[in-house]
Scaffold this active site. Structure first.
Site, short mmCIF file in Angstrom:
data_model
loop_
_atom_site.label_atom_id
_atom_site.label_comp_id
_atom_site.label_asym_id
_atom_site.label_seq_id
_atom_site.Cartn_x
_atom_site.Cartn_y
_atom_site.Cartn_z
CB SER A 144 -4.09 -21.72 0.59
OG SER A 144 -3.41 -22.15 -0.14
CE1 TYR A 157 -9.21 -21.89 -1.42
CE2 TYR A 157 -7.57 -20.63 -2.29
CZ TYR A 157 -8.27 -21.90 -1.25
OH TYR A 157 -7.30 -22.84 -0.69
#
Length: 254
Positions: A144, A157
């Site tokens: 990501s 995350y």
């Protein structure tokens, strides 16, 4: 380009995983669609892959469990006889402001790390055994933009996705020359279920903000990532390993 290649896509019932499975199927691949709970959605993906020209079957499994990761790979080989490409797409998050350090509990860290990092490792480890024996294979991890910069839905995350980037490099060195290992880092992607059920979520404001921080002035869609998956899965990228490909409209530059 992918005629008769066998591909395992984790977390393929919706979103990026579904788009990747369909794109691979459209090029003639035989796809194993992994899901954890959303069986109906996984079957919809299977039907879409078949409609696109590929073959597909669904297989339930939680990649954060070592035994399930092994079972997924074993199922793939038992069904199609080999495994050419693994797409480690399965991932989860928790929405916790970075400033809320107490909210990032041990349970949150463990849960995200088990799926996002250990899951990618477990599946890669099992897939690599098959690919090494075949003499060839490609592993594609999904990280990501949050793994490249201190942004994202939470610190756990963001850190887990940074770990996926380094895992990619570690495996690329370890599994060469037979197995190529690369990574894709999406930016903000529209048309997913990522924000489903999120409290006080305003999709219009979210989209407007995403567009404002993206040089190409739009959110990504799952098909943008699927095209990158196709490239890294194919022989077009035969001299690429250990690569991280941001597909984010340039947002990581700001």
């Amino acid at each position: 380009m992918m005629k008769d290649k066998v591909v395992l896509v984790t977390g393929a019932s919706v979103g990026i995983g579904r788009a990747a499975a369909i794109a691979l199927g459209s090029q003639g691949a035989r796809v194993v669609v992994n899901y954890v709970q959303a069986e109906d959605s996984a079957r919809e993906t299977v039907e879409a892959v078949i409609a696109a020209g590929g073959q597909a079957v669904a297989c339930q499994g939680d990649v954060s469990r070592e035994a399930d990761a092994k079972r997924l790979v074993d199922f793939t080989v038992a069904t199609y006889g080999r495994l050419d490409v693994l797409v480690n797409n399965a991932g989860i998050t928790a929405f916790i402001p970075f400033s809320d350090l107490d909210g990032a509990t041990a349970e949150v860290w463990d849960r995200l790390y088990r799926t996002n990092v250990e899951g990618a490792f477990f599946c890669s480890r099992e897939a690599a055994k098959v690919m090494k024996a075949q003499g060839k294979g490609s592993i594609i991890n999904l990280s990501s933009r949050a793994g490249m910069r201190p942004v994202g839905s939470s610190i756990p995350y963001s850190v887990s996705k940074a770990a996926v980037l380094h895992l990619t490099q570690c495996l690329a060195v370890t599994l060469a020359p037979e197995v190529r290992v690369n990574c894709i880092s999406p930016g903000v992607i529209d048309n997913t279920r990522w924000n489903a059920g999120r409290e006080n979520f305003d999709p219009d404001a979210y989209r407007q903000n995403a567009e404002s921080i993206t040089p190409l002035a739009r959110m990504g869609v799952p098909e943008d990532i699927a095209k990158a998956v196709l490239y890294l899965a194919s022989e077009d990228s035969s001299f690429c390993t250990g690569v991280n490909l941001p597909v984010d409209g340039g947002s990581v530059l700001l």
